[in-house]
Design a protein around this motif. Structure first.
Motif, PDB file in Angstrom:
ATOM      1  N   GLU A  39      27.358 -31.472  -3.144  1.00  0.00           N
ATOM      2  CA  GLU A  39      28.501 -30.648  -3.696  1.00  0.00           C
ATOM      3  C   GLU A  39      29.129 -29.752  -2.814  1.00  0.00           C
ATOM      4  O   GLU A  39      28.467 -29.107  -2.085  1.00  0.00           O
ATOM      5  N   GLY A  40      30.427 -29.506  -2.905  1.00  0.00           N
ATOM      6  CA  GLY A  40      31.222 -28.870  -2.238  1.00  0.00           C
ATOM      7  C   GLY A  40      31.746 -27.671  -3.266  1.00  0.00           C
ATOM      8  O   GLY A  40      32.063 -28.146  -4.343  1.00  0.00           O
ATOM      9  N   ALA A  41      31.544 -26.335  -2.705  1.00  0.00           N
ATOM     10  CA  ALA A  41      32.021 -25.573  -3.715  1.00  0.00           C
ATOM     11  C   ALA A  41      32.956 -24.410  -2.886  1.00  0.00           C
ATOM     12  O   ALA A  41      32.670 -23.999  -1.888  1.00  0.00           O
ATOM     13  N   GLN A  42      34.009 -23.961  -3.552  1.00  0.00           N
ATOM     14  CA  GLN A  42      34.987 -23.032  -2.937  1.00  0.00           C
ATOM     15  C   GLN A  42      35.622 -22.219  -4.174  1.00  0.00           C
ATOM     16  O   GLN A  42      36.116 -22.576  -4.954  1.00  0.00           O
ATOM     17  N   ALA A  43      35.416 -20.816  -3.683  1.00  0.00           N
ATOM     18  CA  ALA A  43      35.964 -19.866  -4.410  1.00  0.00           C
ATOM     19  C   ALA A  43      37.016 -19.010  -3.978  1.00  0.00           C
ATOM     20  O   ALA A  43      36.751 -18.678  -2.760  1.00  0.00           O
ATOM     21  N   LEU A  44      38.213 -18.689  -4.567  1.00  0.00           N
ATOM     22  CA  LEU A  44      39.288 -17.662  -3.876  1.00  0.00           C
ATOM     23  C   LEU A  44      39.347 -16.489  -4.825  1.00  0.00           C
ATOM     24  O   LEU A  44      39.508 -16.652  -6.199  1.00  0.00           O
ATOM     25  N   ARG A  45      39.657 -15.482  -4.270  1.00  0.00           N
ATOM     26  CA  ARG A  45      39.766 -14.186  -4.810  1.00  0.00           C
ATOM     27  C   ARG A  45      41.375 -14.292  -5.509  1.00  0.00           C
ATOM     28  O   ARG A  45      42.114 -14.821  -4.962  1.00  0.00           O
ATOM     29  N   VAL A  46      41.375 -13.723  -6.655  1.00  0.00           N
ATOM     30  CA  VAL A  46      42.753 -13.632  -7.092  1.00  0.00           C
ATOM     31  C   VAL A  46      43.359 -12.441  -7.038  1.00  0.00           C
ATOM     32  O   VAL A  46      44.755 -11.901  -7.707  1.00  0.00           O
ATOM     33  N   GLU A  47      42.897 -11.307  -6.662  1.00  0.00           N
ATOM     34  CA  GLU A  47      43.560 -10.069  -6.385  1.00  0.00           C
ATOM     35  C   GLU A  47      42.972  -9.257  -5.178  1.00  0.00           C
ATOM     36  O   GLU A  47      41.854  -9.674  -4.568  1.00  0.00           O
ATOM     37  N   GLY A 415      32.658  -4.076 -15.747  1.00  0.00           N
ATOM     38  CA  GLY A 415      33.664  -2.872 -15.106  1.00  0.00           C
ATOM     39  C   GLY A 415      33.494  -2.580 -13.549  1.00  0.00           C
ATOM     40  O   GLY A 415      34.229  -2.335 -12.709  1.00  0.00           O
ATOM     41  N   GLN A 416      32.260  -2.707 -13.240  1.00  0.00           N
ATOM     42  CA  GLN A 416      31.734  -2.532 -11.901  1.00  0.00           C
ATOM     43  C   GLN A 416      32.430  -3.622 -10.755  1.00  0.00           C
ATOM     44  O   GLN A 416      32.432  -3.536  -9.698  1.00  0.00           O
ATOM     45  N   PHE A 417      32.697  -4.581 -11.408  1.00  0.00           N
ATOM     46  CA  PHE A 417      33.145  -5.745 -10.742  1.00  0.00           C
ATOM     47  C   PHE A 417      34.525  -6.273 -10.859  1.00  0.00           C
ATOM     48  O   PHE A 417      35.094  -7.308 -10.619  1.00  0.00           O
ATOM     49  N   ARG A 418      35.246  -5.323 -11.260  1.00  0.00           N
ATOM     50  CA  ARG A 418      36.623  -5.614 -11.964  1.00  0.00           C
ATOM     51  C   ARG A 418      37.691  -6.157 -10.690  1.00  0.00           C
ATOM     52  O   ARG A 418      38.630  -6.610 -11.260  1.00  0.00           O
ATOM     53  N   ASP A 419      37.240  -5.844  -9.686  1.00  0.00           N
ATOM     54  CA  ASP A 419      38.310  -6.407  -8.488  1.00  0.00           C
ATOM     55  C   ASP A 419      37.620  -7.503  -7.828  1.00  0.00           C
ATOM     56  O   ASP A 419      38.092  -7.983  -6.735  1.00  0.00           O
ATOM     57  N   ASN A 420      36.963  -8.182  -8.431  1.00  0.00           N
ATOM     58  CA  ASN A 420      36.304  -9.314  -8.036  1.00  0.00           C
ATOM     59  C   ASN A 420      36.429 -10.683  -8.623  1.00  0.00           C
ATOM     60  O   ASN A 420      35.872 -11.517  -8.424  1.00  0.00           O
ATOM     61  N   SER A 421      37.589 -10.668  -9.318  1.00  0.00           N
ATOM     62  CA  SER A 421      37.867 -11.692 -10.191  1.00  0.00           C
ATOM     63  C   SER A 421      38.235 -13.059  -9.135  1.00  0.00           C
ATOM     64  O   SER A 421      38.792 -12.831  -7.971  1.00  0.00           O
ATOM     65  N   ASN A 422      37.776 -14.189  -9.463  1.00  0.00           N
ATOM     66  CA  ASN A 422      38.262 -15.246  -8.692  1.00  0.00           C
ATOM     67  C   ASN A 422      38.250 -16.669  -9.368  1.00  0.00           C
ATOM     68  O   ASN A 422      37.739 -16.722 -10.570  1.00  0.00           O
ATOM     69  N   ILE A 423      38.849 -17.489  -8.591  1.00  0.00           N
ATOM     70  CA  ILE A 423      38.864 -19.111  -9.241  1.00  0.00           C
ATOM     71  C   ILE A 423      38.186 -19.849  -8.295  1.00  0.00           C
ATOM     72  O   ILE A 423      37.914 -19.411  -7.196  1.00  0.00           O
ATOM     73  N   TYR A 424      37.572 -20.896  -8.861  1.00  0.00           N
ATOM     74  CA  TYR A 424      36.614 -21.870  -8.093  1.00  0.00           C
ATOM     75  C   TYR A 424      36.786 -23.180  -8.238  1.00  0.00           C
ATOM     76  O   TYR A 424      37.309 -23.678  -9.424  1.00  0.00           O
ATOM     77  N   ALA A 425      36.405 -24.095  -7.323  1.00  0.00           N
ATOM     78  CA  ALA A 425      36.218 -25.499  -7.739  1.00  0.00           C
ATOM     79  C   ALA A 425      35.019 -26.059  -7.194  1.00  0.00           C
ATOM     80  O   ALA A 425      34.761 -25.698  -6.064  1.00  0.00           O
ATOM     81  N   ARG A 426      34.374 -27.021  -7.611  1.00  0.00           N
ATOM     82  CA  ARG A 426      33.498 -27.765  -7.267  1.00  0.00           C
ATOM     83  C   ARG A 426      33.485 -29.230  -7.490  1.00  0.00           C
ATOM     84  O   ARG A 426      34.096 -29.796  -8.420  1.00  0.00           O
ATOM     85  N   VAL A 427      33.150 -29.973  -6.403  1.00  0.00           N
ATOM     86  CA  VAL A 427      32.897 -31.490  -6.495  1.00  0.00           C
ATOM     87  C   VAL A 427      31.769 -31.998  -6.123  1.00  0.00           C
ATOM     88  O   VAL A 427      31.098 -31.458  -5.031  1.00  0.00           O
ATOM     89  N   ARG A 428      30.956 -32.991  -7.035  1.00  0.00           N
ATOM     90  CA  ARG A 428      29.600 -33.167  -6.962  1.00  0.00           C
ATOM     91  C   ARG A 428      29.677 -34.767  -7.077  1.00  0.00           C
ATOM     92  O   ARG A 428      30.201 -35.419  -8.079  1.00  0.00           O
TER      93      ARG A 428
END
Length: 431
Positions: A39-47, A415-428
């Protein structure tokens, strides 16, 4: 890869016993099975996240960027079974070398009709909640949860010896670990974290110091459950003795304040079954803070009552909806609040959270659309987890999702992780 010497000896001894029990056995229950996936996994920050140096969508500091290969091996005979699950991980985010993550390695021995023993590294879970927990005090990996790994990685492995007794429709289970396994928390590398001493979100270099109990027999954990059925309902009673799974106390050291894991004892119950057209479940648990039983130490978390109730219903046409109400009540609240200045008490006496899950299958159930959300009613924070999973074939599946977090207060769960929103994709690719 680090495996404690004690659990290594237990596994080796268990394997030897398993081999001896298998010698000259003519009736093999199941042939050895090998399986796994890549599996490959990639996450990107949105802010933008200033605590991590202002990294945003275009920067190459990702919450997760990895290639993972897993192999599973199992064998089963009349007198026992063996299970191995191992991940080989190449992680670009932490710049570590490719490493082995030993997820599970245990032997299960069937000593009698009413008794079996399971020893080794294993992933353990119990309780009735859907991503909420009251009596399940086995370790959890919140960093994996917030950065796009499959939900199965929310539960990290633990080194356990488990004994199960079966009698007259009732099952009793005892699990023990020679050392405490805390929750895996973000450390400021993939996600910024809240430093309560600075009252700010920070990266790894400024993360709060956390003291973890030494990995020895003096800091062991014990779990117990008795379960059964009555009519169409499943019931269970639980007990635990060990430590709070997250650092909930402060020690004042010469080098400065640091967080640590205070001692904990808990007991509770759960119930699950059909009620009309709904599937209902409920749990309640008392958390006794053994290092502050009177609740008058402002540096140690107070005892609490925790619980939740949930409903799930199938709406037809491959639609399913479920909701839960979760609450925590701080005991001896007057003593707790007395340790803070007026108006500065971080948490209310009764805190509550609601969850909602909506699932829809399409294209002959090859496409799954899911939305899971938390709403911190009293904490005024939230976490949304939309996912789309498409099964391309029997071997290939692709997942796209998001982990979106926000809140008004930096010390709350989301609330402690409010600047950590992300989108991700996985292919398995599974084999």
């Amino acid at each position: 890869m680090k495996v404690s010497q004690g659990i290594f000896k237990l596994v080796v001894g268990g394997v030897a016993a398993f081999v001896l029990l298998s010698v000259n056995k003519q009736d093999v229950v199941a042939a050895p099975v090998l399986a796994g996936f890549v599996e490959g996994a990639q996450a990107l920050r949105v802010e933008e996240n200033q605590a991590l140096g202002g990294v945003d969508l275009g920067d190459r500091v990702y919450p997760r960027s990895e290639l993972r290969a897993q192999i599973t091996a199992r064998d089963s005979h009349d007198m026992g079974s063996f299970f191995l699950r191992m991940d080989l991980v190449s992680d670009a985010t932490t710049s570590e070398r490719t490493h082995i993550d030993l997820r599970e390695a245990y032997v299960k021995l069937y000593l009698a009709r009413w008794l079996d023993v399971k020893v080794g590294r294993q992933v353990a879970t119990w309780g009735t909640g859907d991503l909420v927990f009251a009596n399940d005090l086995f370790a959890k990996d919140w960093e994996a949860f917030f950065t796009g790994l499959d939900d199965s990685y929310l539960k990290p492995p633990q080194d356990l010896a488990r004994i199960s007794f079966y009698t007259k429709g009732v099952t009793a289970e005892i699990a023990a670990s020679q050392h405490f396994t805390p929750d895996a928390l973000p450390d400021g590398t993939r996600l910024s974290v809240y430093n309560p001493f600075m009252q700010a979100s920070v990266g790894a270099s400024m993360a709060p110091a956390i003291h973890r109990p030494p990995r020895n027999g003096a800091h062991s954990e014990f779990f117990a459950r008795v379960s059964g059925t009555r009519g169409s309902f499943e019931w269970a009673l639980y007990g635990y003795r060990g430590f709070w799974p997250t650092p909930q106390a402060v020690a004042m050291e010469e080098s400065g304040p640091q967080l640590y894991y205070p001692r904990l004892a808990s007991g509770g119950a759960s119930l699950r079954g059909p009620l009309g057209s709904f599937l209902v479940h409920a749990e309640g648990a008392a958390y006794i803070s053994r290092d502050d039983p009177e609740g008058d130490d402002p540096l140690v978390i107070n005892s609490q009552i925790r619980g939740f109730i949930g409903l799930e219903k199938s709406l037809g046409s491959d639609w399913t909806v479920g909701s839960q109400y979760y609450a925590e009540q701080i005991l001896d609240y007057e003593k707790y609040s007395a340790g803070f200045e007026s108006g500065q008490v971080p948490f209310e006496e009764l805190r509550s959270t609601a969850t909602l899950r909506v699932t829809k299958f399409l294209l002959n159930q090859d496409l799954q659309l899911s939305l899971f959300g938390y709403w911190g009613i009293t904490d005024e924070d939230w976490h949304m987890r939309p996912t789309l999973r498409y099964r391309v074939s029997d071997s290939v599946a692709a997942t796209i999702g998001a982990s979106l977090l926000d809140g008004d207060q930096p010390q709350t769960m989301f609330g402690q992780f409010r600047d950590n929103s992300n989108i991700y994709a996985r292919v398995r690719y599974s084999f």
